[in-house]
Motif scaffolding. Structure first.
Motif, PDB file in Angstrom:
ATOM      1  N   ALA A   2      -9.845  10.125  10.902  1.00 14.27           N
ATOM      2  CA  ALA A   2     -10.152   9.436   9.700  1.00 14.27           C
ATOM      3  C   ALA A   2     -10.843   8.042   9.909  1.00 14.27           C
ATOM      4  O   ALA A   2     -11.185   7.960  11.199  1.00 14.27           O
ATOM      5  CB  ALA A   2      -8.714   8.877   9.046  1.00 14.27           C
ATOM      6  N   ARG A  30     -10.437   1.160   9.237  1.00 14.08           N
ATOM      7  CA  ARG A  30     -10.656  -0.230   8.549  1.00 14.08           C
ATOM      8  C   ARG A  30     -11.296  -1.527   9.674  1.00 14.08           C
ATOM      9  O   ARG A  30     -12.056  -2.106   9.554  1.00 14.08           O
ATOM     10  CB  ARG A  30      -9.670  -0.580   7.630  1.00 14.08           C
ATOM     11  CG  ARG A  30     -10.179  -1.805   6.834  1.00 14.08           C
ATOM     12  CD  ARG A  30     -11.382  -1.298   5.728  1.00 14.08           C
ATOM     13  NE  ARG A  30     -11.598  -2.342   4.775  1.00 14.08           N
ATOM     14  CZ  ARG A  30     -10.710  -2.809   3.669  1.00 14.08           C
ATOM     15  NH1 ARG A  30      -9.658  -2.038   3.406  1.00 14.08           N
ATOM     16  NH2 ARG A  30     -11.117  -3.833   3.109  1.00 14.08           N
ATOM     17  N   PRO A  49       2.902   6.109   4.090  1.00 17.89           N
ATOM     18  CA  PRO A  49       2.608   7.528   4.065  1.00 17.89           C
ATOM     19  C   PRO A  49       3.786   8.364   4.331  1.00 17.89           C
ATOM     20  O   PRO A  49       4.383   8.037   5.312  1.00 17.89           O
ATOM     21  CB  PRO A  49       1.436   7.530   5.211  1.00 17.89           C
ATOM     22  CG  PRO A  49       1.794   6.283   6.157  1.00 17.89           C
ATOM     23  CD  PRO A  49       2.541   5.252   4.957  1.00 17.89           C
ATOM     24  N   LYS A  76      -5.391   9.235   5.796  1.00 16.66           N
ATOM     25  CA  LYS A  76      -6.801   8.926   5.266  1.00 16.66           C
ATOM     26  C   LYS A  76      -7.110   8.030   4.109  1.00 16.66           C
ATOM     27  O   LYS A  76      -8.049   7.292   3.838  1.00 16.66           O
ATOM     28  CB  LYS A  76      -7.268  10.312   5.035  1.00 16.66           C
ATOM     29  CG  LYS A  76      -7.396  11.270   6.259  1.00 16.66           C
ATOM     30  CD  LYS A  76      -8.017  12.569   5.932  1.00 16.66           C
ATOM     31  CE  LYS A  76      -7.973  13.495   7.010  1.00 16.66           C
ATOM     32  NZ  LYS A  76      -8.405  14.973   6.848  1.00 16.66           N
ATOM     33  N   ARG A  77      -6.094   7.984   3.389  1.00 18.12           N
ATOM     34  CA  ARG A  77      -5.755   6.949   2.221  1.00 18.12           C
ATOM     35  C   ARG A  77      -5.552   5.395   2.563  1.00 18.12           C
ATOM     36  O   ARG A  77      -5.662   4.621   1.698  1.00 18.12           O
ATOM     37  CB  ARG A  77      -5.246   7.596   1.128  1.00 18.12           C
ATOM     38  CG  ARG A  77      -5.829   8.888   0.534  1.00 18.12           C
ATOM     39  CD  ARG A  77      -5.159   9.337  -0.759  1.00 18.12           C
ATOM     40  NE  ARG A  77      -3.606   9.492  -0.331  1.00 18.12           N
ATOM     41  CZ  ARG A  77      -2.882  10.625  -0.134  1.00 18.12           C
ATOM     42  NH1 ARG A  77      -3.860  11.756   0.339  1.00 18.12           N
ATOM     43  NH2 ARG A  77      -1.667  10.919   0.172  1.00 18.12           N
ATOM     44  N   HIS A  78      -5.145   5.298   3.988  1.00 16.45           N
ATOM     45  CA  HIS A  78      -4.656   3.842   4.229  1.00 16.45           C
ATOM     46  C   HIS A  78      -5.795   3.266   5.031  1.00 16.45           C
ATOM     47  O   HIS A  78      -6.789   3.860   5.521  1.00 16.45           O
ATOM     48  CB  HIS A  78      -3.574   4.307   4.854  1.00 16.45           C
ATOM     49  CG  HIS A  78      -2.246   4.530   4.138  1.00 16.45           C
ATOM     50  ND1 HIS A  78      -1.401   2.977   3.722  1.00 16.45           N
ATOM     51  CD2 HIS A  78      -1.775   5.426   3.528  1.00 16.45           C
ATOM     52  CE1 HIS A  78      -0.347   3.780   2.847  1.00 16.45           C
ATOM     53  NE2 HIS A  78      -0.477   5.025   2.812  1.00 16.45           N
ATOM     54  N   ARG A  79      -5.602   1.896   5.272  1.00 22.22           N
ATOM     55  CA  ARG A  79      -6.346   1.071   6.153  1.00 22.22           C
ATOM     56  C   ARG A  79      -5.713   1.322   7.776  1.00 22.22           C
ATOM     57  O   ARG A  79      -4.330   1.016   7.852  1.00 22.22           O
ATOM     58  CB  ARG A  79      -6.027  -0.590   5.775  1.00 22.22           C
ATOM     59  CG  ARG A  79      -6.849  -0.716   4.594  1.00 22.22           C
ATOM     60  CD  ARG A  79      -6.352  -2.185   4.215  1.00 22.22           C
ATOM     61  NE  ARG A  79      -7.207  -2.617   2.591  1.00 22.22           N
ATOM     62  CZ  ARG A  79      -7.007  -3.548   2.168  1.00 22.22           C
ATOM     63  NH1 ARG A  79      -6.444  -4.718   2.800  1.00 22.22           N
ATOM     64  NH2 ARG A  79      -7.544  -3.845   1.033  1.00 22.22           N
ATOM     65  N   HIS A  83       0.705  -1.215  -0.155  1.00 22.85           N
ATOM     66  CA  HIS A  83       0.043  -0.012   0.181  1.00 22.85           C
ATOM     67  C   HIS A  83       0.651   1.266  -0.010  1.00 22.85           C
ATOM     68  O   HIS A  83       0.390   2.306  -0.073  1.00 22.85           O
ATOM     69  CB  HIS A  83      -0.986   0.000   1.194  1.00 22.85           C
ATOM     70  CG  HIS A  83      -1.899  -0.931   1.334  1.00 22.85           C
ATOM     71  ND1 HIS A  83      -2.883  -1.271   0.376  1.00 22.85           N
ATOM     72  CD2 HIS A  83      -1.734  -2.289   1.883  1.00 22.85           C
ATOM     73  CE1 HIS A  83      -3.724  -2.342   0.798  1.00 22.85           C
ATOM     74  NE2 HIS A  83      -2.952  -3.047   1.615  1.00 22.85           N
ATOM     75  N   GLU A 140      -1.578  13.780   6.628  1.00 24.67           N
ATOM     76  CA  GLU A 140      -2.713  13.556   5.955  1.00 24.67           C
ATOM     77  C   GLU A 140      -3.125  12.453   5.195  1.00 24.67           C
ATOM     78  O   GLU A 140      -4.261  11.973   4.772  1.00 24.67           O
ATOM     79  CB  GLU A 140      -2.805  14.906   4.922  1.00 24.67           C
ATOM     80  CG  GLU A 140      -4.306  15.390   4.441  1.00 24.67           C
ATOM     81  CD  GLU A 140      -5.312  15.779   5.535  1.00 24.67           C
ATOM     82  OE1 GLU A 140      -6.341  15.681   4.925  1.00 24.67           O
ATOM     83  OE2 GLU A 140      -4.849  16.066   6.505  1.00 24.67           O
ATOM     84  N   ALA A 141      -1.965  11.952   4.607  1.00 27.25           N
ATOM     85  CA  ALA A 141      -2.060  10.592   3.685  1.00 27.25           C
ATOM     86  C   ALA A 141      -2.628   9.356   4.443  1.00 27.25           C
ATOM     87  O   ALA A 141      -3.069   8.484   3.702  1.00 27.25           O
ATOM     88  CB  ALA A 141      -0.481  10.224   3.264  1.00 27.25           C
TER      89      ALA A 141
END
Length: 299
Positions: free
Chosen positions: A210, A213, A178, A185-188, A175, A182-183
């Motif tokens: 955020a 998951r 980061p 928020k795009r991760h699990r 994946h 802020e990055a």
């Protein structure tokens, strides 16, 4: 009545909810207690206690004087005990407090070693993630992580821990890593709140909210999930220090971590329990200062 006795009375009074309780504990009258405090306040020219309908509490000056009194009184007791060869006879009940995950990752082998060395001590270990009140909870010694609240207790530093973000190498290879908070928020993300799908993680100069998951009821559950590649977790560094050392987890966003948190051993200096308390404090401080979980993390 000399200064030493007045200090003994003040020490006892500072640990009791009322003048009457202190008098009963000392086996003297209430007026005798009041006169001792009046003598101290007159001699020092400061107010040591604040009295109200709800009881008594130490002033700021009283808390400082209490800490000094405890060191002096326990030093006298320790000197007398040393002359009598009593240090090796530490015995009786000892109530100690640790953050919850200390049980598995830090304290279990240390407690076994201490009890082997001091067979006359019977220990009661409490594990919880809150700041205890040693006087109200009847505790003798505690290990605390974070900035200490102001008190008259004695605190000995043993090291630092950090709030870190980490994940398994496998997850990061799949994946990506980061590079900014802020990055995330795009991760699990893996959270240690099972009944909330949101997390708020604070960093050096920012804070992010955020969706998680996976939510786990315990920090240990979240760590286990991260080791298996479920996502990124944020936790204190000491419960994952072995996973970081053996490569099962990798630390990210190091430049954005908040300042390190101090770790202290704190204790009440009671004359009647000084040998078992001091033996445990000295043993624990030495052991934790050598423990890799409280040394600076490698990059």
């Amino acid at each position: 009545m000399d200064r030493y006795r007045d200090m003994q009375i003040f020490q006892t009074l500072s640990r009791q909810p009322s003048l009457a309780a202190a008098a009963r504990c000392l086996g003297i009258s209430g007026p005798t207690v009041i006169r001792a405090i009046d003598r101290l306040e007159t001699r020092l020219r400061v107010q040591l206690l604040e009295r109200s309908t709800r009881g008594i509490r130490l002033t700021e000056a009283g808390a400082r004087f209490m800490a000094d009194c405890s060191r002096i009184l326990d030093g006298v007791s320790a000197a007398e005990a040393s002359a009598q060869g009593a240090h090796a006879q530490a015995e009786g009940n000892l109530r100690v407090f640790f953050p919850f995950l200390f049980s598995r990752y830090v304290m279990a082998p240390l407690l076994a070693d201490y009890l082997e060395r001091y067979p006359g001590v019977r220990m009661f270990a409490h594990y919880h993630d809150h700041y205890p009140n040693l006087n109200e909870d009847g505790l003798d010694v505690a290990v605390l992580v974070g900035e200490l609240p102001g008190s008259s207790l004695i605190a000995r530093p043993v090291g630092h821990v950090r709030n870190i973000v980490c994940a398994s190498p496998g997850y990061l290879e799949t994946h990506g890593e980061p590079l900014q908070p802020e990055a995330l928020k795009r991760h699990r993300l893996v959270a240690s709140q099972a009944y909330s799908d949101g997390v708020q993680w604070d960093f050096l100069a920012s804070s992010i909210k955020a969706r998680a998951r996976l939510g786990c009821t315990t920090v240990q559950g979240a760590i286990n999930a991260a080791v298996q590649g479920a996502g990124l977790i944020r936790c204190l560094s000491y419960p994952v220090h072995e996973h970081l050392a053996n490569g099962e987890l990798r630390r990210v966003l190091q430049a954005h971590e908040p300042p390190p948190l101090p770790v202290h051993v704190i204790y009440r200096e009671g004359r009647n329990a000084s040998m078992r308390v001091r033996s445990f404090v000295d043993f624990t401080v030495a052991a934790l200062r050598e423990h890799p979980a409280f040394h600076p993390l490698r990059a």
